[in-house]
Design a protein around this motif. Structure first.
Motif, PDB file in Angstrom:
ATOM      1  N   MET A  93      16.671  11.910 -62.110  1.00  0.00           N
ATOM      2  CA  MET A  93      16.727  13.266 -61.594  1.00  0.00           C
ATOM      3  C   MET A  93      17.371  13.248 -60.212  1.00  0.00           C
ATOM      4  O   MET A  93      17.048  12.426 -59.365  1.00  0.00           O
ATOM      5  N   GLU A  94      18.251  14.186 -59.987  1.00  0.00           N
ATOM      6  CA  GLU A  94      19.000  14.227 -58.739  1.00  0.00           C
ATOM      7  C   GLU A  94      18.161  14.894 -57.637  1.00  0.00           C
ATOM      8  O   GLU A  94      17.485  15.886 -57.867  1.00  0.00           O
ATOM      9  N   GLN A  95      18.202  14.311 -56.445  1.00  0.00           N
ATOM     10  CA  GLN A  95      17.475  14.846 -55.298  1.00  0.00           C
ATOM     11  C   GLN A  95      18.246  16.033 -54.727  1.00  0.00           C
ATOM     12  O   GLN A  95      19.423  15.926 -54.397  1.00  0.00           O
ATOM     13  N   LEU A  96      17.589  17.166 -54.625  1.00  0.00           N
ATOM     14  CA  LEU A  96      18.220  18.361 -54.078  1.00  0.00           C
ATOM     15  C   LEU A  96      18.280  18.256 -52.559  1.00  0.00           C
ATOM     16  O   LEU A  96      17.419  17.646 -51.926  1.00  0.00           O
ATOM     17  N   PRO A  97      19.296  18.867 -51.960  1.00  0.00           N
ATOM     18  CA  PRO A  97      19.367  18.827 -50.495  1.00  0.00           C
ATOM     19  C   PRO A  97      18.272  19.699 -49.883  1.00  0.00           C
ATOM     20  O   PRO A  97      17.796  20.650 -50.490  1.00  0.00           O
ATOM     21  N   GLY A  98      17.896  19.351 -48.683  1.00  0.00           N
ATOM     22  CA  GLY A  98      16.881  20.132 -47.998  1.00  0.00           C
ATOM     23  C   GLY A  98      15.508  19.528 -48.184  1.00  0.00           C
ATOM     24  O   GLY A  98      15.347  18.355 -48.504  1.00  0.00           O
ATOM     25  N   HIS A  99      14.497  20.321 -48.022  1.00  0.00           N
ATOM     26  CA  HIS A  99      13.119  19.863 -48.129  1.00  0.00           C
ATOM     27  C   HIS A  99      12.310  20.910 -48.881  1.00  0.00           C
ATOM     28  O   HIS A  99      12.694  22.066 -48.983  1.00  0.00           O
ATOM     29  N   THR A 100      11.210  20.475 -49.420  1.00  0.00           N
ATOM     30  CA  THR A 100      10.313  21.385 -50.123  1.00  0.00           C
ATOM     31  C   THR A 100       8.925  21.238 -49.530  1.00  0.00           C
ATOM     32  O   THR A 100       8.573  20.211 -48.950  1.00  0.00           O
ATOM     33  N   TYR A 101       8.130  22.277 -49.689  1.00  0.00           N
ATOM     34  CA  TYR A 101       6.751  22.269 -49.217  1.00  0.00           C
ATOM     35  C   TYR A 101       5.829  22.318 -50.416  1.00  0.00           C
ATOM     36  O   TYR A 101       6.132  22.958 -51.425  1.00  0.00           O
ATOM     37  N   ASN A 102       4.696  21.667 -50.271  1.00  0.00           N
ATOM     38  CA  ASN A 102       3.696  21.827 -51.313  1.00  0.00           C
ATOM     39  C   ASN A 102       2.909  23.100 -51.043  1.00  0.00           C
ATOM     40  O   ASN A 102       2.995  23.716 -49.988  1.00  0.00           O
ATOM     41  N   PHE A 103       2.129  23.517 -52.025  1.00  0.00           N
ATOM     42  CA  PHE A 103       1.406  24.786 -51.932  1.00  0.00           C
ATOM     43  C   PHE A 103       0.388  24.767 -50.798  1.00  0.00           C
ATOM     44  O   PHE A 103       0.174  25.780 -50.133  1.00  0.00           O
ATOM     45  N   LYS A 104      -0.230  23.619 -50.551  1.00  0.00           N
ATOM     46  CA  LYS A 104      -1.247  23.522 -49.506  1.00  0.00           C
ATOM     47  C   LYS A 104      -0.661  23.800 -48.121  1.00  0.00           C
ATOM     48  O   LYS A 104      -1.270  24.502 -47.307  1.00  0.00           O
ATOM     49  N   THR A 105       0.527  23.295 -47.857  1.00  0.00           N
ATOM     50  CA  THR A 105       1.175  23.529 -46.569  1.00  0.00           C
ATOM     51  C   THR A 105       1.542  24.994 -46.402  1.00  0.00           C
ATOM     52  O   THR A 105       1.289  25.595 -45.346  1.00  0.00           O
ATOM     53  N   LEU A 106       2.124  25.592 -47.443  1.00  0.00           N
ATOM     54  CA  LEU A 106       2.505  26.999 -47.353  1.00  0.00           C
ATOM     55  C   LEU A 106       1.280  27.898 -47.226  1.00  0.00           C
ATOM     56  O   LEU A 106       1.301  28.888 -46.488  1.00  0.00           O
ATOM     57  N   ALA A 107       0.206  27.561 -47.928  1.00  0.00           N
ATOM     58  CA  ALA A 107      -1.020  28.351 -47.802  1.00  0.00           C
ATOM     59  C   ALA A 107      -1.596  28.232 -46.400  1.00  0.00           C
ATOM     60  O   ALA A 107      -2.083  29.217 -45.833  1.00  0.00           O
ATOM     61  N   GLY A 108      -1.530  27.041 -45.811  1.00  0.00           N
ATOM     62  CA  GLY A 108      -2.013  26.855 -44.444  1.00  0.00           C
ATOM     63  C   GLY A 108      -1.193  27.645 -43.441  1.00  0.00           C
ATOM     64  O   GLY A 108      -1.739  28.251 -42.509  1.00  0.00           O
ATOM     65  N   VAL A 109       0.127  27.666 -43.625  1.00  0.00           N
ATOM     66  CA  VAL A 109       0.997  28.448 -42.751  1.00  0.00           C
ATOM     67  C   VAL A 109       0.679  29.933 -42.899  1.00  0.00           C
ATOM     68  O   VAL A 109       0.561  30.663 -41.907  1.00  0.00           O
TER      69      VAL A 109
END
Length: 139
Positions: free
Chosen positions: A1-17
């Motif tokens: 699987m090819e790595q997409l550029p950029g970064h991703t967040y997991n749900f826990k981080t987004l919920a905390g934000v």
């Protein structure tokens, strides 16, 4: 699987934000509703302190949004950090000049304070209208 550029967040981080932004927004509204006239503290300008606290909370919210939602936390370029800090520096300069202008208007020219009518015409008109519309008491 090819790595997409950029970064991703997991749900826990987004919920905390999300929860932290909601908490800070509620804290900001709570501080704005605190009555300052009922306190007996005269040696400290509580309105200025209240304003600075609200600005600090807003700055924290801006840092969270810029860091996580705009992705500046994972940027390796220092240019974005310099531009972001420069924006706050200019904002501070604009607020400083405005507060200085408003705070020192009467100190530089004492006759200036007599030129301004501080009474609101809106409240006078509303008081007249309410007095005219008030029904007469029944006998």
């Amino acid at each position: 699987m090819e790595q997409l550029p950029g970064h991703t967040y997991n749900f826990k981080t987004l919920a905390g934000v999300y929860v932290s932004l909601l908490f800070l927004a509620a804290l900001m509204v709570g501080f704005s509703l605190v009555p300052m006239n009922s306190t007996n503290i005269t040696w400290l300008d509580l309105h200025l302190l209240k304003t600075l606290i609200i600005f600090a909370i807003g700055a924290c919210m801006a840092l969270i949004i810029a860091g996580f939602l705009m992705g500046l936390k994972y940027e390796s370029s220092k240019l974005n950090a310099i531009i972001f800090a420069t924006n706050f520096a200019f904002l501070f300069i604009f607020i400083l000049f405005t507060w200085t202008d408003l705070g020192l208007r009467g100190a530089m020219d004492p006759s200036f304070m007599k030129q301004i009518n501080w009474e609101s015409p809106v409240t006078k008109e509303n008081a007249r209208e309410q007095a005219q519309e008030a029904p007469a008491p029944a006998p």
